[in-house]
Enzyme design. Structure first.
Site, mmCIF file in Angstrom:
data_model
loop_
_atom_site.group_PDB
_atom_site.id
_atom_site.type_symbol
_atom_site.label_atom_id
_atom_site.label_comp_id
_atom_site.label_asym_id
_atom_site.label_seq_id
_atom_site.Cartn_x
_atom_site.Cartn_y
_atom_site.Cartn_z
ATOM 1 N N HIS A 87 19.945 0.484 21.972
ATOM 2 C CA HIS A 87 20.440 -0.446 20.947
ATOM 3 C C HIS A 87 21.837 -0.991 21.194
ATOM 4 O O HIS A 87 22.327 -1.817 20.426
ATOM 5 C CB HIS A 87 20.320 0.176 19.543
ATOM 6 N N CYS B 147 44.439 5.065 9.477
ATOM 7 C CA CYS B 147 45.595 5.923 9.711
ATOM 8 C C CYS B 147 46.685 5.590 8.718
ATOM 9 O O CYS B 147 47.027 4.443 8.532
ATOM 10 C CB CYS B 147 46.157 5.699 11.113
ATOM 11 N N ASN C 4 33.773 4.364 23.532
ATOM 12 C CA ASN C 4 33.236 3.478 22.504
ATOM 13 C C ASN C 4 34.261 3.023 21.468
ATOM 14 O O ASN C 4 34.040 2.043 20.774
ATOM 15 C CB ASN C 4 32.079 4.157 21.767
ATOM 16 N N THR D 205 5.044 12.901 21.574
ATOM 17 C CA THR D 205 4.355 11.670 21.990
ATOM 18 C C THR D 205 5.361 10.549 22.214
ATOM 19 O O THR D 205 6.201 10.281 21.357
ATOM 20 C CB THR D 205 3.331 11.256 20.907
ATOM 21 N N GLY E 189 21.028 7.739 22.482
ATOM 22 C CA GLY E 189 22.192 8.311 23.153
ATOM 23 C C GLY E 189 22.545 9.705 22.661
ATOM 24 O O GLY E 189 22.897 10.584 23.462
ATOM 25 N N THR E 190 22.462 9.919 21.361
ATOM 26 C CA THR E 190 22.828 11.230 20.814
ATOM 27 C C THR E 190 21.910 12.300 21.397
ATOM 28 O O THR E 190 22.359 13.374 21.817
ATOM 29 C CB THR E 190 22.718 11.204 19.272
ATOM 30 N N GLN F 145 28.206 2.829 26.649
ATOM 31 C CA GLN F 145 28.998 1.603 26.446
ATOM 32 C C GLN F 145 29.322 0.918 27.771
ATOM 33 O O GLN F 145 29.976 -0.120 27.777
ATOM 34 C CB GLN F 145 30.312 1.942 25.726
HETATM 35 C C1 LIG Z 1 29.502 6.266 23.853
HETATM 36 C C2 LIG Z 1 28.371 6.564 22.938
HETATM 37 N N1 LIG Z 1 27.614 7.634 23.169
HETATM 38 C C3 LIG Z 1 26.580 7.962 22.382
HETATM 39 C C4 LIG Z 1 26.256 7.202 21.282
HETATM 40 C C5 LIG Z 1 25.093 7.600 20.432
HETATM 41 O O1 LIG Z 1 24.002 6.769 20.738
HETATM 42 P P1 LIG Z 1 22.809 6.587 19.695
HETATM 43 O O2 LIG Z 1 23.336 5.753 18.572
HETATM 44 O O3 LIG Z 1 21.737 5.901 20.483
HETATM 45 O O4 LIG Z 1 22.383 7.941 19.248
HETATM 46 C C6 LIG Z 1 27.028 6.071 20.987
HETATM 47 C C7 LIG Z 1 26.752 5.261 19.791
HETATM 48 O O5 LIG Z 1 27.638 4.805 19.111
HETATM 49 C C8 LIG Z 1 28.113 5.733 21.834
HETATM 50 O O6 LIG Z 1 28.866 4.667 21.617
#
Ligand SMILES: Cc1ncc(COP(=O)(O)O)c(C=O)c1O
Length: 400
Positions: A203, A327, A153, A239, A71-72, A181
């Site tokens: 994941h 917090c 998330n 790859t 995702g990142t 999510q």
């Molecule tokens: C909404 C959201 N975007 C992006 C990510 C990042 O995904 P990844 O862990 O596969 O890099 C996460 C992971 O917590 C997420 O919850």
């Protein structure tokens, strides 16, 4: 005491169907999918078959599926790729994002628009309503990218992505959605008008870690973030992980097929969990209006407990959750999402429960009992509580 996992928004266990599907590609089918010989061709066939399966499950063209490492990376590719494209065309990038985006979008957008671009950060209410005035200003600026997450998330808020994307499309604005999510929790239609880029990761859907994809609608201009060979049509050189792609495809197929029933089940568990907690802890604050949230995330503020002590005690009694943020004294250190939604109103320790396949009626009810016990114990040696203010529900029809 059986451990209870309530942290599915952090990550999920890999399903047996997924490991089984991946196994041959971690062993005998080891070829490089770019090689011309039979080993390579066999790997390429598996990779392209995985692409077809993902496309079919998501209702998009297989050529619009780009495998990446999670995702990142997909979020970064969408944001930096659009910014780089704008710069190549000779203009500083303009990007709009919601204030509750994942840091992979938010930080990328800040970096990509520094020093000469323009970043619009759109406020979001605890009922998932994006500030209309600020949205219109951002749309009028014709941004190179509008990025809105489908389901948040930290608190689970579901933004009105298809509706806003359709509106943005009329103005020719490119929309990206982080649907990490959302997939498997709410209906996700990537083919809905206006969505041009979308992020998914393996994941969070019972697939392997470091797998995922960027959906890029045909014809959307996007520059690569890294350069090298021509893999993934040169948008993501390197790859490919064939086993990962096969595992990801299997996870996507299963989670899409099961979404309807699983969402109903998760909603039931979440409602019950909240009701149990509220009955014993009447001063509990729910972060994010439940009616505006997806079915798997419940984020609550608990007064009069020290977050660190609380999480340690919870771990000792076998309950795995996440600290939404820690917090103290009205500060909101740790969570830009809670800060964006509640500002200085926020007090207490935030706790995120995220439900999934490891949860049943029995173990989520047991988790509630353990959490309540721990709160009572920790409160006995923590600061006294103050009072939270509930956020009223919006008027019907006020959500865009
Ligand atoms: C909404 C959201 N975007 C992006 C990510 C990042 O995904 P990844 O862990 O596969 O890099 C996460 C992971 O917590 C997420 O919850």
């Amino acid at each position: 005491m059986d451990p209870i996992y309530l942290d599915h928004a952090a990550t999920t266990p890999v399903r047996p169907e997924v490991t089984e599907a991946m196994a041959p590609y971690l062993a005998e089918v080891f070829g490089n999918p770019s090689s011309q010989h039979r080993w390579g061709r066999k790997a390429a066939t598996a990779l392209e078959d995985a692409r077809t399966r993902v496309g079919t499950a998501l209702g998009v063209d297989r050529q619009e599926v780009y495998f990446v490492r999670g995702g990142t990376e997909a979020d970064n590719l969408a944001v930096f790729g659009r910014a780089q494209f704008a710069r190549r065309k000779g203009r500083p990038p303009v990007i709009a994002v919601s204030a509750i985006e994942h840091v992979a979008v938010l930080t990328a957008a800040e970096t990509a628009t520094t020093p000469d671009g323009d970043l619009h950060v759109l406020p979001v209410s605890p009922h998932a309503v994006i500030d209309e005035e600020r949205l219109q200003v951002a749309l009028d600026a014709k941004p190179d990218l509008l990025s809105l997450m489908w389901v948040n998330n930290e608190v689970g808020l579901e933004l009105a992505v298809p509706q806003i994307a359709a509106r943005a499309a009329e103005l020719g604005v490119c929309v990206h959605t982080d649907a990490v999510q959302a997939l498997g929790k709410v209906p996700v239609d990537l083919a809905s008008p206006g969505i041009q880029l979308a992020t998914l990761t393996g994941h969070k859907i019972y697939g392997p870690k470091s797998t995922g994809m960027l959906y890029k609608r045909r014809g959307t201009d996007l520059d690569p973030r890294i350069v090298g060979g021509g893999q993934e049509r040169a948008l993501r050189p390197g790859t490919q992980d064939v086993a990962g792609a096969v595992g990801f495809a299997t996870a996507v197929e299963l989670v899409v097929a099961e979404q309807g029933d699983e969402s109903v089940r998760l909603s039931r568990l979440k409602d019950r969990l909240l009701a149990d907690l509220r009955a014993a802890l009447p001063d509990l604050r729910v972060h994010g209006a439940p009616s505006a949230c997806g079915p798997h995330i419940l984020n609550v503020g608990i007064l009069g407990v020290d977050a660190e002590a609380f999480l340690i005690e919870l771990d000792i009694c076998g309950v795995a959750v996440s600290a939404g943020s820690a917090c103290g004294s009205g500060a909101h250190a740790g969570s830009h999402v809670l800060a964006a939604l509640y500002g200085d109103e926020l007090e207490g320790s935030a706790l995120r429960f995220s439900l999934g396949r490891l949860n049943t009626d029995e173990n989520s009810a047991e988790a509630a009992r353990r959490v309540i016990d721990v709160v009572k114990r920790v409160r006995a040696y923590s600061e006294p509580a103050s009072v939270f203010h509930e956020v009223p529900e919006p008027a019907p029809g006020s959500r865009p």
